[in-house]
Design a protein around this motif. Sequence first.
Motif, PDB file in Angstrom:
ATOM      1  N   ARG A  52       0.785  -1.213  -0.037  1.00  0.00           N
ATOM      2  CA  ARG A  52       0.008  -0.020   0.046  1.00  0.00           C
ATOM      3  C   ARG A  52       0.892   1.191  -0.027  1.00  0.00           C
ATOM      4  O   ARG A  52       2.006   1.245   0.611  1.00  0.00           O
ATOM      5  CB  ARG A  52      -1.103   0.181   1.376  1.00  0.00           C
ATOM      6  CG  ARG A  52      -1.982  -1.050   1.346  1.00  0.00           C
ATOM      7  CD  ARG A  52      -2.858  -0.718   2.388  1.00  0.00           C
ATOM      8  NE  ARG A  52      -4.080  -1.490   2.296  1.00  0.00           N
ATOM      9  CZ  ARG A  52      -5.029  -1.615   3.233  1.00  0.00           C
ATOM     10  NH1 ARG A  52      -5.129  -0.699   4.214  1.00  0.00           N
ATOM     11  NH2 ARG A  52      -6.040  -2.522   3.061  1.00  0.00           N
ATOM     12  N   ARG A  53       0.256   2.119  -0.562  1.00  0.00           N
ATOM     13  CA  ARG A  53       1.068   3.538  -0.707  1.00  0.00           C
ATOM     14  C   ARG A  53       0.233   4.580   0.139  1.00  0.00           C
ATOM     15  O   ARG A  53      -0.845   4.766  -0.160  1.00  0.00           O
ATOM     16  CB  ARG A  53       1.332   4.088  -2.209  1.00  0.00           C
ATOM     17  CG  ARG A  53       1.890   5.347  -2.167  1.00  0.00           C
ATOM     18  CD  ARG A  53       2.211   5.817  -3.424  1.00  0.00           C
ATOM     19  NE  ARG A  53       3.791   5.171  -3.457  1.00  0.00           N
ATOM     20  CZ  ARG A  53       4.485   5.461  -4.733  1.00  0.00           C
ATOM     21  NH1 ARG A  53       4.106   6.152  -5.759  1.00  0.00           N
ATOM     22  NH2 ARG A  53       5.722   4.695  -4.767  1.00  0.00           N
ATOM     23  N   TYR A  54       0.857   5.514   0.987  1.00  0.00           N
ATOM     24  CA  TYR A  54       0.205   6.462   1.524  1.00  0.00           C
ATOM     25  C   TYR A  54       1.093   7.893   1.456  1.00  0.00           C
ATOM     26  O   TYR A  54       2.149   7.896   1.816  1.00  0.00           O
ATOM     27  CB  TYR A  54       0.273   6.171   2.998  1.00  0.00           C
ATOM     28  CG  TYR A  54      -0.737   4.892   3.399  1.00  0.00           C
ATOM     29  CD1 TYR A  54      -2.260   5.465   3.542  1.00  0.00           C
ATOM     30  CD2 TYR A  54      -0.017   3.865   3.562  1.00  0.00           C
ATOM     31  CE1 TYR A  54      -3.028   4.105   3.701  1.00  0.00           C
ATOM     32  CE2 TYR A  54      -1.075   2.805   3.587  1.00  0.00           C
ATOM     33  CZ  TYR A  54      -2.103   2.890   3.998  1.00  0.00           C
ATOM     34  OH  TYR A  54      -3.190   1.782   3.920  1.00  0.00           O
ATOM     35  N   PRO A  55       0.582   8.872   0.911  1.00  0.00           N
ATOM     36  CA  PRO A  55       1.094  10.253   0.810  1.00  0.00           C
ATOM     37  C   PRO A  55       1.201  10.782   2.085  1.00  0.00           C
ATOM     38  O   PRO A  55       0.274  10.801   2.699  1.00  0.00           O
ATOM     39  CB  PRO A  55       0.383  10.858  -0.262  1.00  0.00           C
ATOM     40  CG  PRO A  55      -1.115  10.149  -0.295  1.00  0.00           C
ATOM     41  CD  PRO A  55      -0.776   8.835   0.397  1.00  0.00           C
ATOM     42  N   VAL A  56       2.222  11.536   2.466  1.00  0.00           N
ATOM     43  CA  VAL A  56       2.154  12.363   3.810  1.00  0.00           C
ATOM     44  C   VAL A  56       2.463  13.820   3.222  1.00  0.00           C
ATOM     45  O   VAL A  56       3.742  14.341   2.585  1.00  0.00           O
ATOM     46  CB  VAL A  56       3.418  11.972   4.414  1.00  0.00           C
ATOM     47  CG1 VAL A  56       3.705  12.955   5.736  1.00  0.00           C
ATOM     48  CG2 VAL A  56       3.552  10.677   4.933  1.00  0.00           C
ATOM     49  N   ALA A 141       2.606   9.065  12.047  1.00  0.00           N
ATOM     50  CA  ALA A 141       2.679   7.425  12.418  1.00  0.00           C
ATOM     51  C   ALA A 141       1.156   6.790  12.945  1.00  0.00           C
ATOM     52  O   ALA A 141       0.782   5.902  12.365  1.00  0.00           O
ATOM     53  CB  ALA A 141       3.684   7.148  13.197  1.00  0.00           C
ATOM     54  N   PRO A 142       0.733   7.579  14.076  1.00  0.00           N
ATOM     55  CA  PRO A 142      -0.724   6.994  14.414  1.00  0.00           C
ATOM     56  C   PRO A 142      -1.501   6.841  13.214  1.00  0.00           C
ATOM     57  O   PRO A 142      -2.454   5.910  13.085  1.00  0.00           O
ATOM     58  CB  PRO A 142      -1.149   7.898  15.782  1.00  0.00           C
ATOM     59  CG  PRO A 142       0.270   8.317  16.059  1.00  0.00           C
ATOM     60  CD  PRO A 142       1.402   8.290  14.992  1.00  0.00           C
ATOM     61  N   VAL A 143      -1.699   7.885  12.598  1.00  0.00           N
ATOM     62  CA  VAL A 143      -2.722   8.212  11.644  1.00  0.00           C
ATOM     63  C   VAL A 143      -2.355   6.953  10.355  1.00  0.00           C
ATOM     64  O   VAL A 143      -3.249   6.306   9.735  1.00  0.00           O
ATOM     65  CB  VAL A 143      -2.777   9.359  10.809  1.00  0.00           C
ATOM     66  CG1 VAL A 143      -3.388   9.314   9.649  1.00  0.00           C
ATOM     67  CG2 VAL A 143      -3.110  10.550  11.816  1.00  0.00           C
ATOM     68  N   LEU A 144      -0.963   6.723  10.136  1.00  0.00           N
ATOM     69  CA  LEU A 144      -0.825   5.923   9.134  1.00  0.00           C
ATOM     70  C   LEU A 144      -1.091   4.490   9.676  1.00  0.00           C
ATOM     71  O   LEU A 144      -1.498   3.508   8.755  1.00  0.00           O
ATOM     72  CB  LEU A 144       0.790   6.052   9.050  1.00  0.00           C
ATOM     73  CG  LEU A 144       1.312   4.927   8.032  1.00  0.00           C
ATOM     74  CD1 LEU A 144       0.747   4.863   6.510  1.00  0.00           C
ATOM     75  CD2 LEU A 144       2.843   5.175   8.053  1.00  0.00           C
ATOM     76  N   ALA A 145      -0.799   4.200  10.927  1.00  0.00           N
ATOM     77  CA  ALA A 145      -1.420   2.822  11.564  1.00  0.00           C
ATOM     78  C   ALA A 145      -2.706   2.672  11.273  1.00  0.00           C
ATOM     79  O   ALA A 145      -3.072   1.613  10.999  1.00  0.00           O
ATOM     80  CB  ALA A 145      -0.732   2.923  12.870  1.00  0.00           C
ATOM     81  N   ASP A 146      -3.681   3.691  11.687  1.00  0.00           N
ATOM     82  CA  ASP A 146      -4.783   3.531  11.364  1.00  0.00           C
ATOM     83  C   ASP A 146      -5.425   3.228  10.244  1.00  0.00           C
ATOM     84  O   ASP A 146      -6.147   2.292   9.878  1.00  0.00           O
ATOM     85  CB  ASP A 146      -5.561   4.914  11.973  1.00  0.00           C
ATOM     86  CG  ASP A 146      -7.231   4.782  12.352  1.00  0.00           C
ATOM     87  OD1 ASP A 146      -7.604   3.602  12.937  1.00  0.00           O
ATOM     88  OD2 ASP A 146      -7.827   5.478  11.754  1.00  0.00           O
TER      89      ASP A 146
END
Length: 191
Positions: A52-56, A141-146
Amino acid sequence: MRRRTLLLSFPLALGGPALGLAADTEDRPDAPAGYPVSLEQMQQAVAQRFPRRYPVQGLLNLDLQTPRLRLLPEQNRLRADMAVEAAGPALNRAHQGRFDVEFGLRYEASDRTLRAHQLRLARLDFPTLQPKVVEMLNTYAPVLADQSLREVVLHELTAKDLAPVDAMGMQPGPITVTRSGLVIGLVLKPL
């Protein structure tokens, strides 16, 4: 090794393990009884949903690879350890890191699935990144984990799996993490 007698046994779809109301106790009379789900079954289910890819914030992308699941029976939780790569306009090059999340499990009756919930960040580590970037990532990181694991399906029961249980007036109940996988307890349906 002493084993408890299997009280009820129903074949599962596609020749899977037997659905029983007693489990292998391995000399432990308090071993939970119910529907077993192996670590391998969960690992296969998770592998279908990654990478999965997540933009920051338009600065970089985090690419998460398939998590390696670990059982934490003492906490009745699981841990997902995954490789992650950070790359994008804010960085000179790609950086490799690790991302660990611990979570509990819940049963979703609407689609007969076991899902990750109650996520806690255990670790986000990028040894080659600048401290300011690591600080920003740790904030995110907590948002990414979620986003990456919340409600990820770890196992799906079929209607055929649950037909004998339903016929007995029972339904999936509490989920127990054991040394070899999960055991989904069976409880009476409310009237």
